[in-house]
Design an enzyme around this catalytic site. Sequence first.
Site, PDB file in Angstrom:
ATOM      1  N   ARG A 232     -19.184  -2.210  -6.703  1.00 32.06           N
ATOM      2  CA  ARG A 232     -19.659  -1.739  -8.000  1.00 32.06           C
ATOM      3  C   ARG A 232     -20.267  -0.354  -7.821  1.00 32.06           C
ATOM      4  NH1 ARG A 232     -16.721  -4.758  -9.806  1.00 32.06           N
ATOM      5  NH2 ARG A 232     -17.017  -6.512 -11.251  1.00 32.06           N
ATOM      6  N   GLU A 261     -17.803   5.173 -14.466  1.00 26.68           N
ATOM      7  CA  GLU A 261     -16.340   5.126 -14.560  1.00 26.68           C
ATOM      8  C   GLU A 261     -15.825   4.775 -15.951  1.00 26.68           C
ATOM      9  OE1 GLU A 261     -14.763   0.860 -13.101  1.00 26.68           O
ATOM     10  OE2 GLU A 261     -15.806   1.981 -11.541  1.00 26.68           O
TER      11      GLU A 261
END
Length: 328
Positions: A232, A261
């Site tokens: 992550r 992202e």
Amino acid sequence: MKIALFSACQYDQDYFNEFNTGHQLTYFVDALNEQTAILAKGYDVICLFVNDVVNKTVLETLKANGVKLIVLRCAGFNNVDIKAADALDIPVLRVPAYSPEAVAEHAMALILTLNRKTHKAYNRVREGNFSLEKLMGFNLHNRKVAVIGTGNIGKALCNILKGFGCQISAYDIYPDEQLKALGVVYGTLEETLAGADIVSLHCPLMDSTKHMINKETLKLFKHGAMLINTSRGGLINTKDVVEALKNCQLGYLGLDVYEQEGGLFFKDNSEGIIQDDLITRLISFPNVLITSHQGFFTKEAMEQIATTTYNNIEAFINKAELVNRVVV
């Protein structure tokens, strides 16, 4: 059941259509968030991925629009307010382990590519440049690799690294006895990071792990070490990592995830101007390799994601035990 699948790409449609167990599906290219939650009106189930935002406001909209179940086609659930979902009596189910080997193998690919610079060699040869200058790597054999998090994916990576003859150290609040038997040495986070040539992250994103790689923990890294993150993006403080790259404390960086992202990954941004200054800075480094959250992306994993998601929905319909329900 009527299912709305958000953040849908063509490959999602291909696999969810192929393994459909009799449900009515609608695919939305848009991510789920406060602006798009109204699209879920009239659906029984919504199916989400890693960059869909499901906060309390979104959940209240979903509840008002008749949504009864949330299924995640991923293992991570940090993007969902689970407590708020429980309060609204909307179960959240996930796919806890679709293909640990897929992500572990991708982490290994990042390590090998950064080390042996095969991506640069490929481009050189295509241009007729057969020079070996500045392509030197190092042997992985006998190198110390720190694996942070030894759940299914971290464990799979340890088994791969063992085949390369690496010295493996690990940090996890729940040490794995099978890995210990293979010679993996567990220690504190500080002990595990110290002296490692390569550090690979395989942790869930929680309050206790957010920005676990920061300017303080980076000081523990061996000068010129490699950092890999296929877990992550929020595990890393990106600004601190950029500084570590600039002062050469960090020698290599391989990312398949990025904290910001959403809005970037899974989309073609080649004709636009990327507004994220941090990722454009990272891309400019010659010793940084970024892939766009493709670690999970194998045929086997996509099949497992689709079948497990449908199994989760069937369990809810049949009032069976929700074995994959997220509980916090």
